[in-house]
Design an enzyme around this catalytic site. Structure first.
Site, short mmCIF file in Angstrom:
data_model
loop_
_atom_site.label_atom_id
_atom_site.label_comp_id
_atom_site.label_asym_id
_atom_site.label_seq_id
_atom_site.Cartn_x
_atom_site.Cartn_y
_atom_site.Cartn_z
N GLY A 9 -0.46 11.42 -3.02
CA GLY A 9 0.43 10.83 -2.03
C GLY A 9 -0.24 9.62 -1.40
CB CYS A 10 -0.02 8.19 2.01
SG CYS A 10 -0.73 6.85 2.99
CG PHE A 11 -4.15 4.78 -0.94
CD1 PHE A 11 -3.70 4.30 0.27
CD2 PHE A 11 -4.22 3.88 -2.00
CE1 PHE A 11 -3.33 2.98 0.45
CE2 PHE A 11 -3.87 2.54 -1.84
CZ PHE A 11 -3.43 2.10 -0.60
CD1 TRP A 12 -4.32 4.01 3.74
CD2 TRP A 12 -2.68 4.42 5.20
NE1 TRP A 12 -3.61 2.84 3.91
CE2 TRP A 12 -2.60 3.06 4.79
CE3 TRP A 12 -1.74 4.90 6.11
CZ2 TRP A 12 -1.61 2.20 5.28
CZ3 TRP A 12 -0.75 4.04 6.60
CH2 TRP A 12 -0.70 2.71 6.18
CD GLU A 19 -0.09 4.34 -1.71
OE1 GLU A 19 -0.76 5.06 -0.94
OE2 GLU A 19 0.86 3.65 -1.32
#
Length: 215
Positions: free
Chosen positions: A53-56, A97
Protein backbone atom coordinates in the site's frame (compact mmCIF):
# COMPACT_ATOMS: atom_id res chain seq x y z
CA UNK A 1 3.94 -13.82 -11.46
CA UNK A 2 0.75 -11.86 -10.95
CA UNK A 3 -1.74 -13.62 -8.69
CA UNK A 4 -5.54 -13.68 -9.14
CA UNK A 5 -5.57 -12.04 -12.58
CA UNK A 6 -4.39 -8.60 -11.48
CA UNK A 7 -2.36 -8.39 -14.68
CA UNK A 8 -5.36 -7.33 -16.79
CA UNK A 9 -5.93 -4.29 -14.56
CA UNK A 10 -2.39 -2.94 -14.98
CA UNK A 11 -1.45 -1.10 -18.16
CA UNK A 12 1.57 -2.30 -20.11
CA UNK A 13 3.27 -1.88 -23.46
CA UNK A 14 2.39 1.07 -25.71
CA UNK A 15 -0.22 2.36 -23.28
CA UNK A 16 2.36 3.11 -20.57
CA UNK A 17 3.91 6.55 -20.09
CA UNK A 18 7.38 6.91 -21.69
CA UNK A 19 9.29 8.03 -18.60
CA UNK A 20 12.86 9.31 -18.86
CA UNK A 21 16.50 8.24 -18.86
CA UNK A 22 17.53 10.30 -15.82
CA UNK A 23 17.20 8.65 -12.42
CA UNK A 24 16.54 10.59 -9.22
CA UNK A 25 19.78 10.67 -7.20
CA UNK A 26 21.63 12.74 -4.62
CA UNK A 27 19.55 11.92 -1.56
CA UNK A 28 20.13 13.13 1.98
CA UNK A 29 21.10 10.49 4.58
CA UNK A 30 18.27 8.54 6.18
CA UNK A 31 16.36 10.95 8.43
CA UNK A 32 16.14 8.40 11.26
CA UNK A 33 19.07 6.01 10.86
CA UNK A 34 21.61 8.48 9.46
CA UNK A 35 22.77 5.99 6.83
CA UNK A 36 22.94 6.50 3.05
CA UNK A 37 19.79 5.30 1.30
CA UNK A 38 21.55 4.83 -2.05
CA UNK A 39 24.15 2.17 -2.86
CA UNK A 40 26.86 1.19 -2.34
CA UNK A 41 25.78 -0.60 0.83
CA UNK A 42 28.06 -2.43 3.29
CA UNK A 43 29.48 -5.70 1.95
CA UNK A 44 27.42 -8.82 2.66
CA UNK A 45 24.32 -6.81 3.57
CA UNK A 46 21.17 -7.82 1.69
CA UNK A 47 18.10 -6.07 0.29
CA UNK A 48 14.41 -6.89 0.46
CA UNK A 49 11.63 -5.17 -1.51
CA UNK A 50 7.91 -5.15 -0.67
CA UNK A 51 4.70 -3.41 -1.71
CA UNK A 52 2.18 -2.92 1.09
CA UNK A 53 0.00 0.00 0.00
CA UNK A 54 1.14 3.57 0.65
CA UNK A 55 4.91 3.39 0.99
CA UNK A 56 5.14 6.00 3.75
CA UNK A 57 3.80 3.68 6.46
CA UNK A 58 5.59 0.63 5.10
CA UNK A 59 8.96 2.38 5.32
CA UNK A 60 8.30 3.51 8.90
CA UNK A 61 7.51 -0.08 9.89
CA UNK A 62 10.86 -1.40 8.67
CA UNK A 63 13.20 1.40 9.76
CA UNK A 64 12.31 0.52 13.36
CA UNK A 65 13.46 -3.11 13.01
CA UNK A 66 16.73 -4.18 14.66
CA UNK A 67 19.27 -5.23 12.06
CA UNK A 68 17.96 -2.87 9.35
CA UNK A 69 20.74 -0.66 8.00
CA UNK A 70 18.63 1.68 5.87
CA UNK A 71 15.31 1.99 4.07
CA UNK A 72 13.98 3.93 1.12
CA UNK A 73 10.82 4.21 -0.92
CA UNK A 74 10.40 4.00 -4.65
CA UNK A 75 8.59 2.48 -7.59
CA UNK A 76 8.84 -0.87 -9.34
CA UNK A 77 7.14 -3.83 -11.02
CA UNK A 78 5.89 -1.62 -13.84
CA UNK A 79 6.98 -0.45 -17.28
CA UNK A 80 7.83 3.26 -17.29
CA UNK A 81 11.55 3.96 -16.63
CA UNK A 82 12.34 6.45 -13.84
CA UNK A 83 8.73 7.46 -13.19
CA UNK A 84 7.62 10.40 -11.08
CA UNK A 85 5.05 10.17 -8.31
CA UNK A 86 2.32 11.92 -10.27
CA UNK A 87 2.88 9.51 -13.16
CA UNK A 88 2.67 6.45 -10.92
CA UNK A 89 -0.56 7.81 -9.41
CA UNK A 90 -2.06 8.16 -12.89
CA UNK A 91 -2.10 4.36 -13.24
CA UNK A 92 -0.30 4.69 -16.58
CA UNK A 93 3.10 3.32 -15.54
CA UNK A 94 2.15 -0.09 -14.11
CA UNK A 95 4.31 0.56 -11.07
CA UNK A 96 3.73 -0.26 -7.43
CA UNK A 97 4.77 1.89 -4.45
CA UNK A 98 7.64 -0.06 -2.87
CA UNK A 99 9.89 -0.01 0.16
CA UNK A 100 13.46 -1.32 -0.06
CA UNK A 101 15.07 -2.60 3.13
CA UNK A 102 18.84 -3.00 3.45
CA UNK A 103 19.59 -5.32 6.35
CA UNK A 104 22.33 -7.26 8.10
CA UNK A 105 21.50 -10.97 7.59
CA UNK A 106 23.49 -11.82 10.72
CA UNK A 107 20.97 -9.86 12.80
CA UNK A 108 17.69 -10.44 10.99
CA UNK A 109 16.60 -12.96 8.37
CA UNK A 110 14.59 -12.45 5.22
CA UNK A 111 11.85 -14.70 6.55
CA UNK A 112 11.50 -12.35 9.55
CA UNK A 113 10.92 -9.47 7.15
CA UNK A 114 8.36 -11.59 5.32
CA UNK A 115 6.56 -12.15 8.62
CA UNK A 116 6.32 -8.39 9.12
CA UNK A 117 5.11 -7.99 5.55
CA UNK A 118 2.20 -10.41 5.99
CA UNK A 119 1.18 -9.19 9.43
CA UNK A 120 1.10 -5.45 8.71
CA UNK A 121 -1.13 -5.01 5.68
CA UNK A 122 -4.14 -6.62 4.01
CA UNK A 123 -2.92 -8.90 1.18
CA UNK A 124 -6.42 -9.73 -0.10
CA UNK A 125 -7.62 -6.44 -1.57
CA UNK A 126 -6.34 -6.53 -5.13
CA UNK A 127 -5.51 -3.13 -6.57
CA UNK A 128 -6.03 -1.20 -3.37
CA UNK A 129 -5.10 -1.01 0.31
CA UNK A 130 -7.82 0.32 2.56
CA UNK A 131 -8.95 3.73 1.32
CA UNK A 132 -6.11 3.90 -1.23
CA UNK A 133 -7.28 2.65 -4.62
CA UNK A 134 -5.12 2.00 -7.68
CA UNK A 135 -2.49 -0.41 -9.02
CA UNK A 136 0.27 1.40 -7.11
CA UNK A 137 -1.23 0.15 -3.81
CA UNK A 138 -1.21 -3.57 -4.56
CA UNK A 139 0.38 -6.18 -2.31
CA UNK A 140 3.66 -7.51 -3.65
CA UNK A 141 6.86 -9.37 -2.80
CA UNK A 142 9.84 -8.75 -5.09
CA UNK A 143 12.56 -11.39 -4.51
CA UNK A 144 16.10 -10.50 -5.52
CA UNK A 145 17.66 -13.97 -5.25
CA UNK A 146 16.53 -17.58 -5.78
CA UNK A 147 16.54 -18.08 -2.00
CA UNK A 148 14.27 -15.08 -1.48
CA UNK A 149 11.95 -16.39 -4.19
CA UNK A 150 11.75 -19.79 -2.48
CA UNK A 151 10.94 -18.22 0.90
CA UNK A 152 8.44 -15.79 -0.61
CA UNK A 153 6.57 -18.60 -2.38
CA UNK A 154 6.69 -20.76 0.76
CA UNK A 155 5.24 -17.95 2.85
CA UNK A 156 2.57 -17.23 0.21
CA UNK A 157 1.44 -20.87 0.28
CA UNK A 158 1.34 -20.93 4.10
CA UNK A 159 -0.81 -17.83 4.29
CA UNK A 160 -3.08 -18.95 1.45
CA UNK A 161 -3.81 -22.22 3.25
CA UNK A 162 -4.50 -20.37 6.51
CA UNK A 163 -6.92 -17.96 4.86
CA UNK A 164 -8.75 -20.79 3.08
CA UNK A 165 -9.39 -22.42 6.45
CA UNK A 166 -11.02 -19.30 7.93
CA UNK A 167 -14.80 -19.25 8.58
CA UNK A 168 -15.07 -16.70 5.76
CA UNK A 169 -12.34 -17.77 3.30
CA UNK A 170 -10.56 -15.02 1.39
CA UNK A 171 -8.00 -15.21 -1.41
CA UNK A 172 -4.54 -13.67 -1.45
CA UNK A 173 -3.94 -11.13 -4.22
CA UNK A 174 -0.24 -10.65 -3.48
CA UNK A 175 1.99 -10.69 -6.54
CA UNK A 176 5.48 -12.21 -6.60
CA UNK A 177 7.73 -10.64 -9.23
CA UNK A 178 11.41 -11.49 -9.33
CA UNK A 179 14.03 -8.74 -9.31
CA UNK A 180 12.13 -5.83 -10.89
CA UNK A 181 14.00 -2.57 -11.52
CA UNK A 182 13.67 -0.29 -8.48
CA UNK A 183 13.41 3.47 -9.01
CA UNK A 184 13.91 5.74 -6.01
CA UNK A 185 11.02 8.08 -5.28
CA UNK A 186 11.47 11.82 -4.91
CA UNK A 187 13.34 13.16 -1.86
CA UNK A 188 10.21 14.42 -0.11
CA UNK A 189 8.80 10.88 0.03
CA UNK A 190 11.84 9.44 1.80
CA UNK A 191 11.12 8.91 5.54
CA UNK A 192 8.00 10.99 5.00
CA UNK A 193 6.35 10.18 8.33
CA UNK A 194 9.28 11.37 10.43
CA UNK A 195 9.43 14.61 8.47
CA UNK A 196 5.63 14.93 8.69
CA UNK A 197 4.60 13.32 12.02
CA UNK A 198 0.90 13.94 11.35
CA UNK A 199 1.12 12.64 7.80
CA UNK A 200 -1.32 10.19 6.31
CA UNK A 201 -0.75 6.49 7.03
CA UNK A 202 -3.31 3.82 6.14
CA UNK A 203 -1.42 0.78 7.43
CA UNK A 204 -3.85 -1.95 8.52
CA UNK A 205 -3.66 -5.70 8.88
CA UNK A 206 -6.12 -8.42 8.01
CA UNK A 207 -7.06 -9.06 11.67
CA UNK A 208 -6.86 -12.82 11.18
CA UNK A 209 -5.64 -14.67 14.27
CA UNK A 210 -3.33 -17.66 14.27
CA UNK A 211 -1.34 -16.74 11.17
CA UNK A 212 1.53 -19.20 10.65
CA UNK A 213 5.02 -18.54 11.92
CA UNK A 214 8.00 -19.56 9.86
CA UNK A 215 10.04 -22.50 11.14
Amino acid sequence: MLVDSQKDAILYGDTALPGREEAITGFEPHAVLGTPIEPPYPPHYERAIFGMGCFWGAEKLFWQVKGVHTTAVGYGAGVTPNPLYKEVCSGLTGHNELVVIVYNPKKIWYRDLLQLFWENHNPTQGLRQGNDVGPQYRSGIYPLTPEQHFLAKQSFDLYRMKLKSCPDPVALTTEIVNNPPFYFAEEYHQQYLVKNPDGYCDMQNLTVTGLPRFP
